[in-house]
Scaffold this active site. Structure first.
Site, PDB file in Angstrom:
ATOM      1  N   ASP A 335       6.454  35.546 -11.328  1.00 52.84           N
ATOM      2  CA  ASP A 335       5.842  36.273 -12.681  1.00 52.84           C
ATOM      3  C   ASP A 335       6.088  34.913 -13.948  1.00 52.84           C
ATOM      4  O   ASP A 335       6.991  34.640 -14.092  1.00 52.84           O
ATOM      5  CB  ASP A 335       5.524  37.205 -13.166  1.00 52.84           C
ATOM      6  N   GLU A 364       4.284  31.246 -10.804  1.00 53.71           N
ATOM      7  CA  GLU A 364       2.787  32.164 -11.735  1.00 53.71           C
ATOM      8  C   GLU A 364       3.805  30.821 -12.608  1.00 53.71           C
ATOM      9  O   GLU A 364       3.410  31.074 -13.853  1.00 53.71           O
ATOM     10  CB  GLU A 364       3.041  32.836 -11.519  1.00 53.71           C
TER      11      GLU A 364
END
Ligand SMILES: [Ca+2]
Ligand SMILES: [Ca+2]
Length: 620
Positions: A335, A364
């Site tokens: 993330d 990400e």
């Protein structure tokens, strides 16, 4: 609380300083992390974080063949000890006591275990372009155990009427429906984070970790997570864990008693990140902007971790390795990748990949320009001397332009040509085949909404994602045209999967109560994904595409020595004859193509393509 404990320590020190040292009762051991370790890891070093009352005043001793204490780090908080072990490659699995001493006298003891690694652990194959990843929001997929919907001691309890409340979905629910996932053709699952989120509200999404070593009891347990991995493995499905190195939840247990004063950035005065990810490569960026980006908090409920503190940096790395080894992971989705900073992301990715050379990690980086993403991929030489070990990135540029390509009018500069040109920047990536491509995810409008609930465009988009270079990722429920009413409403985007709850009147696992259109979409996705599964030409074949001539067509080919597949996307409202002579480079030697979805055969020299359609033609 922090202040109270510190002053308590000082008071105690003054009292006991005059009376002599603390007695054994004054020491207490609350945690040792990682919970256990393994022999035979590539990196022989291990950091143990030992936490408890006045632990920092004690000295650890270990007597076990092959295990030595390399060094002990103490911090300004005497409730912590960081012990670095050297575990030799000849050390045998077993348990040993860590004794904690004061003036050569034992005050406490803790039994620590070194386990044997599973066969082939180091060589495990990460997810790759032969896979299709199914992304599941665990709270919203299926409720396999209603008993854990609310758990004592956790404030955020079951409220299925609240889009942002907990709905009771759990790991057991995913285990119960692995056969569905398997039959749909998916070969990997990525779950949104499952670690403990002991937050007051909105804990269902899982991105505010409050214990890095504990699966949230509302999802299950560490053991159940491992069971999911094993059950998935039996079906050839790889488990990918969602991890967050950048931040923790504000209710993380160490926030009340942090190991150091610099454990998080801006501990006293809240500063939000400016989200300006480009500061990390912008030649003109100011230091203040760059610092605000990496050190500012993501949101108020997520304190920004200071990975430039080497103790925290190591803690997070050993935590990631622990989960890979413990749960048999085949990949990590990381993330907010850039937010933890370039240097730390280099260290974190490289140390994981050194331990597991065939592993995969997808970061990400929500940039819509390939040049923003490319620098992060392993082997990149852009823009300067930065190179990390991150194998894969989420392909946001393709996702964004796919929507534009499908929904915008065809012209010289809009429509399919956007997609065509975005792909041309693949030159910047060291390995475009290892990018993760997707039509939607948990953070954006459902794909069906993004294409204005147009079923033909839905099929075209799915066809593209399943035949394009890269590793497709698919968000649960998109196969049954799930759509959110309110723009960008996360609660609605992460809607419950019908059939996952006993009381549901519609059931997408069995098809009961689903509309014909939803069933049709589900069957289409199932056929497409299963076809891809058995076609290496899509996994690693070459790609050639042809410039769209703003007439509504986009044509590309996937090919290798054994096979050629022609993909035809047609946005035109009426059936149209496609002139194929300009594709001679790829059509040489072929006269017919059979569409893998409909089974219809087309003559390649005189091709009438149905209105608003997508064809995947296996050439003969
Ligand atoms: Ca449950
Ligand atoms: Ca940060």
């Amino acid at each position: 609380m922090k202040v109270f404990r510190r002053s308590l320590v000082i008071v105690l020190l003054i009292i006991f300083g005059t009376m002599g040292s603390l007695t054994a009762q004054d020491y207490q051991l609350d945690r040792v992390e990682p919970l256990h370790w393994w022999v035979g890891m590539e990196n022989p070093e291990l950091q143990l974080m030992i936490y408890g009352d006045h632990i920092g005043q004690l000295s650890p001793k270990i007597d076990y063949r092959g295990v030595d204490i390399q060094r002990v780090e103490r911090t300004e908080n005497d409730n912590y000890l960081f012990v670095y072990l050297h575990i030799s490659h000849t050390a045998q699995p077993g348990s040993f006591d860590i004794t904690l001493q004061k003036d050569e006298e034992q005050q406490l003891s803790y039994s620590y275990t070194l386990k044997e690694r599973e066969d082939g652990s180091a060589r495990r194959q990460g997810f790759n372009s032969s896979d299709v990843i199914y992304l599941v929001t665990p709270d919203r997929f299926a409720n396999g155990n209603p008993k854990n919907d609310s758990v004592e001691g956790y404030a955020d309890s079951l409220d299925r009427d609240d889009d942002y409340g907990r709905h009771g979905g759990d790991i057991q629910g995913i285990i119960d429906h692995l056969d569905y996932i398997d039959e749909m053709g998916f070969t990997a699952i990525w779950l949104n984070p499952v670690l403990e989120n002991a937050m007051k509200e909105s804990s269902y999404h899982g991105y505010a970790t409050t214990d890095f070593y504990k699966v949230d009891p509302r999802f299950g347990s560490n053991e159940l997570y491992k069971k999911l991995s094993k059950e998935a493995e039996k079906r050839g499905i790889k488990l990918i864990m969602d991890m967050i190195m950048n931040h923790a939840g504000s209710n993380h247990w160490w926030m009340e008693d942090p190991p150091t004063n610099d454990w998080v950035h801006y501990p006293d005065e809240y500063q939000q990140t400016n989200h300006r990810r480009t500061t990390l490569h912008d030649p003109y960026a100011s230091d203040i902007d760059t610092k605000q980006f990496t050190d500012g908090w993501f949101v108020r409920s997520m304190p920004d971790l200071n990975q430039s503190n080497p103790l925290l940096a190591d803690y997070l790395i050993y935590n990631s390795l622990w989960w890979i080894e413990y749960a048999g992971l085949r990949g990590i989705r990381h993330d907010t990748h850039p937010y933890a900073g370039q240097e730390y992301m280099k260290e974190w990715t490289c140390r994981i990949m050194e331990e597991y050379p065939n592993f995969n990690i997808v970061g990400e980086e929500w940039g819509v320009d390939p040049l923003v993403l490319a620098k992060w991929q392993r082997g990149s030489t852009l823009p300067t001397d930065y190179s990390s070990c991150l194998p894969s990135l989420m392909d946001f540029p393709i996702q964004t332009t796919l929507i534009d390509a499908l929904t915008k009018k065809e012209s010289w500069g809009t429509g399919f040509v956007n997609l065509y040109e975005t792909l041309s920047y693949d030159y910047a990536y060291p390995n475009p085949q290892n990018l993760v491509i997707f039509a939607d995810n948990h953070d954006m409008d459902r794909f069906y909404r993004q294409v204005n609930q147009d079923y033909d465009l839905f099929k075209m988009g799915m066809t593209y994602i399943m035949t394009m270079r890269g590793i497709p990722q698919f968000y649960y429920g998109t196969e049954i045209l799930m759509s959110n009413e309110k723009h960008h409403d996360h609660g609605q985007i992460r809607e419950d999967f019908p059939g996952g709850w006993k009381s549901d009147t519609k059931n997408a696992f069995s098809g009961n109560g689903l509309s014909d259109k939803k069933k049709q979409a589900q069957a289409f996705v199932k056929k497409l994904v299963n076809w891809r599964k058995n076609n290496p030409v899509i996994h690693n074949g070459k790609l050639m595409h042809y410039a769209p001539k703003h007439e509504g067509f986009y044509i590309y080919f996937r090919y290798n020595e054994d096979k050629t597949v022609m993909v035809v996307l047609n946005k035109k409202d009426k059936k149209t004859t496609l002139k194929t002579d300009r594709f001679y480079e790829r059509l040489k030697g072929y006269s017919q193509g059979t569409d893998v979805i409909s089974g219809d055969t087309y003559n390649l020299d005189d091709m009438t393509v149905p209105a608003r359609s997508s064809l995947i033609l296996e050439l003969r």
